[in-house]
Design a protein around this motif. Structure first.
Motif, PDB file in Angstrom:
ATOM      1  N   ASP A 140      -0.672  -8.555   6.400  1.00  0.00           N
ATOM      2  CA  ASP A 140      -1.796  -7.611   6.395  1.00  0.00           C
ATOM      3  C   ASP A 140      -3.091  -8.394   6.196  1.00  0.00           C
ATOM      4  O   ASP A 140      -3.510  -8.635   5.057  1.00  0.00           O
ATOM      5  N   ARG A 156      -7.426   5.876   2.256  1.00  0.00           N
ATOM      6  CA  ARG A 156      -7.295   4.788   3.226  1.00  0.00           C
ATOM      7  C   ARG A 156      -8.419   4.715   4.248  1.00  0.00           C
ATOM      8  O   ARG A 156      -8.413   3.854   5.120  1.00  0.00           O
ATOM      9  N   HIS A 181      -2.799   3.408  12.298  1.00  0.00           N
ATOM     10  CA  HIS A 181      -1.415   3.861  12.263  1.00  0.00           C
ATOM     11  C   HIS A 181      -1.337   4.992  13.275  1.00  0.00           C
ATOM     12  O   HIS A 181      -2.057   5.988  13.117  1.00  0.00           O
ATOM     13  N   ASP A 231       6.020   1.678  10.452  1.00  0.00           N
ATOM     14  CA  ASP A 231       5.380   1.282   9.207  1.00  0.00           C
ATOM     15  C   ASP A 231       6.507   1.029   8.188  1.00  0.00           C
ATOM     16  O   ASP A 231       7.692   1.252   8.463  1.00  0.00           O
TER      17      ASP A 231
END
Ligand code: BGC
Length: 762
Positions: free
Chosen positions: A128, A186, A227, A305
Motif C-alpha cells: 500500500d 476513507r 475500490h 480486497d
C-alpha cells in the motif's frame, strides 16, 4: 508566469487516453489472456502447471517477515511464520506477498521462488503505497486540494521510484473512490467529492506510479485502481456498509475515475468490500465482467480486497468458503487477497467441473502477464537491490518535493483583516494545541513505511522560519480527545504573553482512514474548550486544522480571523505549514470536499440536485428544502480557498452564447489581483444543464485553471466548451447531450457567484 490549461487533459481522458490505453502493450498483453500475446515461455508454463500451482499463482498473502509492515498493520496477518511462507513459495502455492519489508526479505523469497520452486515463477511484491513510501507526501485528499494534477503525478512518481528501489512491484493505489459523505473515514485516501477532479487525479497518479518508461522499468510500480466500486457510498458514511445505488449514479459519478485510471494504463483493479444493491462487489458479475471487461475492454487483473471473498459469507451471500470462492472467481476476481480461499478451494471446484479450466487459465495468464509486463521474467530481482534501497529513499529531492506538495495542499478558509501571512520577526508567537509540537499525527493515517519520527513537526518548522526561535512558546493545552490537567491555564497564559496565537487543533490521524467513520465530524470537545479559552484572551488567532475529512466547524473556530486546513502533510509537514504561515509560499489550494455547517447535512456535496423546492439565495423560506437550522449549502464549499492576493472576477464574455454542433464556445472572465501580494488563483468553470430528461446537478465543475497574478495584475482567463463537455448519462444509461439552456459560472468556488451567465446548446 504559471498558467496551465489543466482542463483539456481532464476532458480528454475519456477519448484520447482510452485510445492510448487501447494501444498500450501492457493492455494488449493482458487483454490477450487467451494467450496469443504472451511470450511462448509463459504459455509453456501454463501448459505445465498443475491446478494447485495455478491456484497458487492466484493467491496473494500478507508478508509474514518478522516485524514486517503487514503484521504491524494487522497482527492477525502474522499467524503464519516466514519459514512456512517460504515453504509455500517452494511448493508453488503463493503468487505474491504484500506489505512486506524491504529488499532483504524480497531477495530471500524471490531466491526460493527462482531456485527451489518447480516452475521458477517470480513472486510479485505488492504494498500500500498510498501517499509516499519512506518520503511521505500529503494525504491524497490534501493533495487533491492542490488542484494540481501535475503535482500529484510528481509525488506518485517519487513514491513509485522509492518503493521500487525497495523491492516493490505493485502498489494498491490510487484509491479513486468518490467520497461525498464526510463521516466516512476513507475519503482521506482519495480525491474528494468531485468527478472531474477525481478523474484528473486518478489519471495523474497512475501515470506517476508507473512512470514513462513502461512497467518493466526498474523504478516503475504497477498501479491498482480501487475500490471497485462505490465504496465511498456506504449508507450513513459507515465503512464497509451496504450501498444501494442507481446504475445511473454509478455510471455518472462513481465509475468515471476508474475509467480514467484504466485509460491511463492501470493494469489492475481491486474489488471493493461493499455490496451494491444486494450483490457484493467481490461476487458481482455485472460489475466485474459485464461492465469492466465487456464494456470497457479491461484486460488486466482483478484482485479482491483483504479477505473480500471470505466476507461473502458474513454478507449472507455465500454459504461457506467453497461457495464464496466459486462466486468471487466466476464473477471475475482473478486473485484472492489474504483468505487463501483460492488455493484451498479452486482445485476441488475445478475437479468437480464447477469452475471451468478455461476460467482458471484465463486468471493465471493475467497474473503471469502482469509479471511479464513488470519485467520479472527477464530479471526477477530487478527491483530488489539493497544498495538502491538505502540510497534512493528520502533524498534531498524527494524531501523538497514533500515540502512543496505540503505547502501547495494547505487551504486558507479565512483571513479576516489579512492577519496572514505573519511577519518572520518582531512578534511573540504562542503555538498552542495538541498538534503544536511532537512527532505524532504528522504523516497521515495510511502510510505503511514512513514514520512520524522522521517527520518535521510544527514547532520545528515555525522555529526554523522565524528570525528568533526564542520568540516562539509552545503549549499543548489539551489532548486530542481529553483535557490535560492545567493545560488550558498554561495555554491561556502563553496566549496572554504573545502577540499572536497559532492554534493547532483538529483530528488525530487515527480518526480518519479505514474503519474510522465518525458520527460527528467536529473538532473534539476537549479541544473546543481549549480553543474558546484561548480565543477569549483576545489576541489575533490563526487556527490550523489537522484533518482527514471535511469538518463541521463551530464557535470561535468558525469565526477565527484566520483558518488554514493543514490536513496531514507528510514528512515535511512542519516546514510546509511554516512556509504558508509566513508567506514564503502563498496558499493556493482549494477544498476538494465541502465543509458543511453540521454533520446532519451529510452526505453533502456541492453538485446536489435542485429539488422541486429549492430555497434560493437569501433567508430560509417556509416549505423550502432546508434544515430548521441551516440552508442546504456548505459553510466552506468545494473549490473554496483564499490566497494572499485580493482576487476579483469581472467581465464575463460568453463568446456569443451559442454552442452549435461540432463547434467550440469560448467563454472568459477577467480575474484581477488588487492586493499587494502575488497569488495563484484556481479559476473554476461550473455549468448547470437547466432542463434535461434526467435532472442534473445545480452545478458541475467542467474545468479549472491555475493563474499566477502579480499585485495589480489582471488577466483574461478563457475556457473552451464543447458538446462532449456537457454529456450526462441519459434515460437509456448511455451518454447523451440535449439541446437547451445552460447556466455557467466562472468563479472561485462551487458556491461563489463569480461571474455568471447563460448559453444555449443548439
Ligand atoms: C484495504 C485496501 C488495502 C488492503 C491491503 C484493505 O483493508 O481496504 O485498501 O489495499 O487492505 O492492505
Amino acid at each position: 508566469m504559471n498558467e496551465r490549461q489543466v482542463s483539456r487533459r481532464g476532458l480528454m481522458i475519456g477519448a484520447a487516453a482510452t485510445a492510448a490505453w487501447a494501444a498500450s502493450p501492457v493492455r494488449a498483453m493482458l487483454a490477450e489472456a487467451g494467450g496469443r500475446a504472451l511470450p511462448a515461455k509463459v504459455e509453456a508454463l501454463v501448459a505445465q502447471m498443475t491446478v494447485a500451482e495455478k491456484a497458487g499463482q492466484l493467491t496473494l498473502m500478507a508478508a509474514t517477515w518478522a516485524g514486517g509492515a503487514a503484521t504491524a498493520l494487522n497482527p492477525a496477518a502474522g499467524t503464519s511464520t516466514f519459514e512456512t511462507q517460504l515453504g509455500e513459495v517452494r511448493a508453488g502455492s503463493l503468487g505474491g506477498v504484500f506489505n512486506g519489508n524491504g529488499a532483504t526479505m524480497a531477495r530471500r523469497m524471490q531466491g526460493v521462488a527462482m531456485r527451489e520452486a518447480r516452475l521458477k515463477i517470480p513472486l510479485l511484491f505488492a504494498a500500500d503505497i498510498i501517499h509516499g513510501f519512506r518520503t511521505v507526501f500529503p494525504v491524497p485528499l490534501a493533495e487533491a486540494g492542490s488542484f494540481d494534477p501535475e503535482l500529484a503525478r510528481r509525488t506518485a512518481r517519487a513514491a513509485g521510484a522509492e518503493a521500487a528501489a525497495s523491492g516493490i512491484d505493485w502498489t494498491f493505489a490510487p484509491m479513486v473512490d468518490i467520497a461525498r459523505d464526510q463521516r466516512w473515514g476513507r475519503g482521506v485516501e482519495g480525491a474528494g467529492e468531485d468527478v472531474l477532479l477525481g478523474r484528473m487525479m486518478a489519471d495523474a497518479r497512475v501515470r506517476g506510479f508507473q512512470g514513462e518508461r513502461g512497467l518493466a522499468a526498474p523504478d516503475a510500480v504497477a498501479s491498482c485502481a480501487k475500490h471497485f466500486a462505490a465504496y465511498g457510498a456506504g449508507e450513513a458514511g459507515l465503512d464497509y456498509n451496504s450501498v444501494d445505488i442507481s446504475e445511473r449514479t454509478l455510471r455518472d459519478v462513481y465509475f468515471p475515475p476508474f475509467q480514467a485510471a484504466l485509460a491511463a494504463g492501470a493494469p489492475t483493479v481491486m474489488a471493493s468490500f461493499n455490496e451494491i444493491s444486494g450483490v457484493p462487489a467481490t461476487a458481482n458479475p455485472w460489475l466485474l465482467t459485464q461492465v469492466l471487461r465487456r464494456e470497457w475492454g479491461f484486460g488486466g487483473l482483478v484482485v479482491s480486497d483483504y479477505t473480500g471473498d471470505e466476507e461473502l459469507i458474513a454478507h449472507g451471500f455465500a454459504a461457506d468458503a467453497r461457495e464464496a470462492t466459486k462466486l468471487a472467481f466466476m464473477a471475475g476476481v482473478d486473485m484472492s487477497m489474504q483468505s487463501a480461499f483460492y488455493r484451498l478451494h479452486l482445485p476441488d471446484l475445478v475437479a468437480n467441473g464447477e469452475v471451468p479450466m478455461a476460467r482458471l487459465d484465463e486468471a493465471v495468464r493475467r497474473v503471469l502477464a502482469l509479471k511479464v509486463a513488470l519485467g520479472l521474467f527477464d530479471d526477477p530481482f530487478r527491483r530488489i537491490d539493497p544498495r538502491r534501497e538505502k540510497t534512493r529513499v528520502r533524498t534531498k529531492a524527494t524531501l523538497a518535493l514533500a515540502r512543496e506538495a505540503g505547502a501547495k495542499s494547505i487551504v486558507m478558509l479565512r483571513n479576516e483583516g489579512e492577519i496572514l501571512p505573519l511577519p518572520r520577526a518582531g512578534k511573540r508567537i504562542a503555538l498552542i494545541g495538541p498538534f503544536a509540537q511532537g512527532k505524532h499525527d504528522l504523516i497521515g493515517p495510511w502510510n505503511v513505511y514512513g514514520t512520524d519520527a522522521e517527520a518535521i513537526d510544527l514547532a520545528t518548522g515555525v522555529r526554523e522560519a522565524v528570525a528568533d526561535a526564542g520568540s516562539v512558546t509552545v503549549a499543548d493545552g489539551s489532548g486530542i480527545d481529553a483535557p490535560i490537567a492545567g493545560g488550558i491555564d498554561a495555554a491561556v497564559a502563553a496566549a496572554r504573553a504573545a502577540d499572536v496565537v497559532v492554534l493547532a487543533i483538529g483530528e488525530s490521524q487515527a480518526m480518519s482512514g479505514e474503519a474510522q467513520s465518525r458520527t460527528d465530524i467536529v473538532v473534539p470537545a476537549a479541544q473546543m474548550a481549549l480553543a474558546e479559552a484561548v480565543i477569549a484572551v483576545g489576541k489575533p488567532v490563526v487556527v490550523l486544522l489537522s484533518t482527514g475529512r471535511g469538518l463541521a466547524l463551530s464557535g470561535g473556530v468558525l469565526t477565527a480571523p484566520a483558518v488554514l486546513v493543514t490536513w496531514f502533510l507528510g514528512s515535511e509537514a512542519g516546514r510546509s505549514i511554516a512556509d504558508v504561515l509566513f508567506g514564503i509560499v502563498g496558499p493556493s489550494a482549494r477544498l476538494p470536499v465541502s465543509f458543511p455547517h453540521a454533520t446532519g447535512q451529510e452526505p453533502y456535496h456541492y453538485g446536489h440536485k435542485s429539488t422541486g423546492r429549492p430555497n434560493g439565495p437569501g433567508p430560509l423560506a417556509p416549505y423550502k428544502a432546508h434544515y430548521r437550522e441551516y440552508a442546504n449549502d456548505a459553510a466552506f464549499p468545494f473549490g473554496h480557498g483564499l490566497t494572499y492576493g485580493r482576487i476579483g472576477y469581472a467581465g464575463l464574455d460568453l463568446g456569443g452564447g451559442r454552442l452549435s454542433a461540432g463547434s467550440t464556445l469560448t467563454v472568459s472572465a477577467t480575474v484581477t489581483n488588487s492586493g499587494t501580494r502575488a497569488a495563484d488563483e484556481v479559476v473554476q468553470l461550473y455549468v448547470q444543464d437547466v432542463t434535461a430528461s434526467i435532472t442534473r446537478p445545480v452545478r458541475e465543475l467542467k474545468a479549472f485553471r491555475r493563474v499566477t497574478l502579480k499585485p495589480g495584475e489582471s488577466r483574461v482567463v478563457s475556457f473552451p466548451i464543447r458538446r462532449t463537455d456537457l454529456l450526462f448519462v441519459g434515460g437509456d444509461l448511455k451518454p447523451t447531450v440535449e439541446p437547451g439552456r445552460f447556466r455557467l459560472w466562472i468563479a472561485p468556488s462551487a458556491q461563489a457567484e463569480g461571474v455568471a451567465g447563460e448559453f444555449m446548446l443548439a
